[in-house]
Design a protein around this motif. Structure first.
Motif, mmCIF file in Angstrom:
data_model
loop_
_atom_site.group_PDB
_atom_site.id
_atom_site.type_symbol
_atom_site.label_atom_id
_atom_site.label_comp_id
_atom_site.label_asym_id
_atom_site.label_seq_id
_atom_site.Cartn_x
_atom_site.Cartn_y
_atom_site.Cartn_z
ATOM 1 N N VAL A 116 -9.686 -8.308 -13.849
ATOM 2 C CA VAL A 116 -9.179 -9.444 -13.075
ATOM 3 C C VAL A 116 -7.753 -9.786 -13.506
ATOM 4 N N TYR A 168 -16.430 -11.581 -12.991
ATOM 5 C CA TYR A 168 -15.996 -12.442 -11.894
ATOM 6 C C TYR A 168 -16.532 -11.894 -10.576
ATOM 7 N N LEU A 175 -10.151 -17.986 -8.024
ATOM 8 C CA LEU A 175 -9.072 -17.602 -8.925
ATOM 9 C C LEU A 175 -7.804 -17.299 -8.134
ATOM 10 N N HIS A 176 -7.967 -16.642 -6.978
ATOM 11 C CA HIS A 176 -6.807 -16.364 -6.130
ATOM 12 C C HIS A 176 -6.110 -17.661 -5.731
ATOM 13 N N ARG A 177 -6.882 -18.667 -5.372
ATOM 14 C CA ARG A 177 -6.297 -19.958 -4.970
ATOM 15 C C ARG A 177 -5.593 -20.618 -6.157
ATOM 16 N N GLU A 206 1.661 -20.537 -8.726
ATOM 17 C CA GLU A 206 2.959 -19.955 -8.410
ATOM 18 C C GLU A 206 3.826 -20.917 -7.600
ATOM 19 N N VAL A 266 -2.229 -12.038 -14.226
ATOM 20 C CA VAL A 266 -2.273 -13.132 -15.186
ATOM 21 C C VAL A 266 -2.712 -12.575 -16.530
ATOM 22 N N ARG A 316 -13.494 -14.762 -7.689
ATOM 23 C CA ARG A 316 -12.149 -14.217 -7.511
ATOM 24 C C ARG A 316 -11.394 -14.934 -6.389
ATOM 25 N N GLU A 317 -12.122 -15.398 -5.391
ATOM 26 C CA GLU A 317 -11.471 -16.166 -4.335
ATOM 27 C C GLU A 317 -10.916 -17.476 -4.902
ATOM 28 N N VAL A 353 -4.149 -19.077 -8.644
ATOM 29 C CA VAL A 353 -2.897 -18.350 -8.861
ATOM 30 C C VAL A 353 -1.857 -18.730 -7.818
ATOM 31 N N ARG A 367 -5.526 -7.304 -11.873
ATOM 32 C CA ARG A 367 -5.471 -7.448 -10.414
ATOM 33 C C ARG A 367 -4.648 -8.655 -10.007
ATOM 34 N N PHE A 368 -4.749 -9.762 -10.727
ATOM 35 C CA PHE A 368 -4.084 -10.997 -10.323
ATOM 36 C C PHE A 368 -2.758 -11.243 -11.053
#
Length: 277
Positions: free
Chosen positions: A25, A58, A66-68, A74, A31, A63-64, A70, A28-29
């Motif tokens: 993860v 995860y 976590l995507h939010r 940002e 971080v 992961r969804e 990130v 991929r992200f």
């Protein structure tokens, strides 16, 4: 169940069909594993599964979220604000984003001002005087030689005094330089009047003018008494400076040097041995 082995793969080397490991993860992200651990500990973004060996995993839902996290990070939102956006149904998300947009706009404006200030400081260190040719003539008069700033940089550009001068110059425009010029002209006139009146170089009146000279000259850089002795000698021996002071009063450069020497002696400084320090 063990909690320590945050390996980059699951028990089978690739995670299971539903989950990705912390290392996967993180890659991929974009971080750090440390950030993922922190978000896990604070409950901001936690992995829902564990392998039999105790590895965190995860799921797609994790992961969804976590995507939010990130995405909003940002955009500059703090972690507490992100938590509110994700978890508070009553949160005005567009309003929160507009607030962040206003913060970013203010930050951009500050950075633009900082950039402009850095540009001026760089130019001041490289050129000294940040005035156009027309502004120089207007401020300093028709006798001003526009080659003097470049000559001064070539001669003194690697000295601490040039750096101090550049720092002052970067903050000045035509009006500020006009104020400096007026103070210098007034001092020259006072020196000429004092010499014409027969003021002794070792008198309190002459010493007051010496002190005034140091104050006026501080517009360029701080001038110690020893440095002032050296500068007064330069006034007396340099043809350009001597000619300037002669236009105020004949022999003024020599008289002023005598005043500076007398003031230096009164402060325990031998003018004959004074150096640029």
């Amino acid at each position: 169940m063990p909690d320590a082995p945050d390996a980059t793969t699951g028990a089978d080397g690739d995670g299971d069909s539903d989950g990705l490991t912390v290392g996967q993860v993180a890659a991929r992200f974009g971080v750090t594993v440390r950030a993922l651990h922190h978000w896990d500990e604070t409950g901001l973004a936690r992995p829902s599964l564990r392998t039999a060996a105790g590895y965190r995993l995860y799921t797609p839902t994790d992961r969804e979220r976590l995507h939010r996290v990130v995405v909003y990070r940002e955009l500059g939102l703090g972690l507490d604000d992100i938590r509110t956006v994700l978890d508070d149904p009553a949160e005005d998300v567009p309003g929160a984003l507009r607030t962040q947009r206003a913060r970013i706009t203010e930050r951009i404006e500050r950075l633009q001002l900082l950039g402009a200030g850095l540009d001026r400081m760089i130019e001041a260190h490289e050129h000294g005087l940040l005035l156009t040719a027309e502004q120089q003539t207007e401020v300093f008069g028709p006798a001003w030689n526009q080659d003097w700033p470049a000559e001064a940089h070539d001669r003194y550009g690697d000295t601490a005094q040039w750096q101090q001068y550049a720092e002052r110059s970067a903050a000045r425009g035509p009006e500020e330089w006009r104020t400096v010029t007026e103070a210098t002209t007034a001092l020259d006139r006072a020196l000429g009047d004092a010499m014409a009146a027969g003021t002794p170089p070792d008198s309190p009146e002459a010493n007051h003018l010496v002190e005034r000279h140091r104050e006026v000259f501080a517009a360029y850089f701080p001038l110690t008494r020893r440095m002032q002795v050296c500068l007064a000698r330069h006034y007396e021996t340099d043809p350009a400076f001597t000619a300037h002071y002669d236009t105020v009063h004949p022999g003024l450069a020599t008289w002023f040097r005598q005043c500076v020497d007398a003031s230096a002696r009164a402060h325990g400084i031998d003018p004959e041995t004074a150096g640029w320090e």
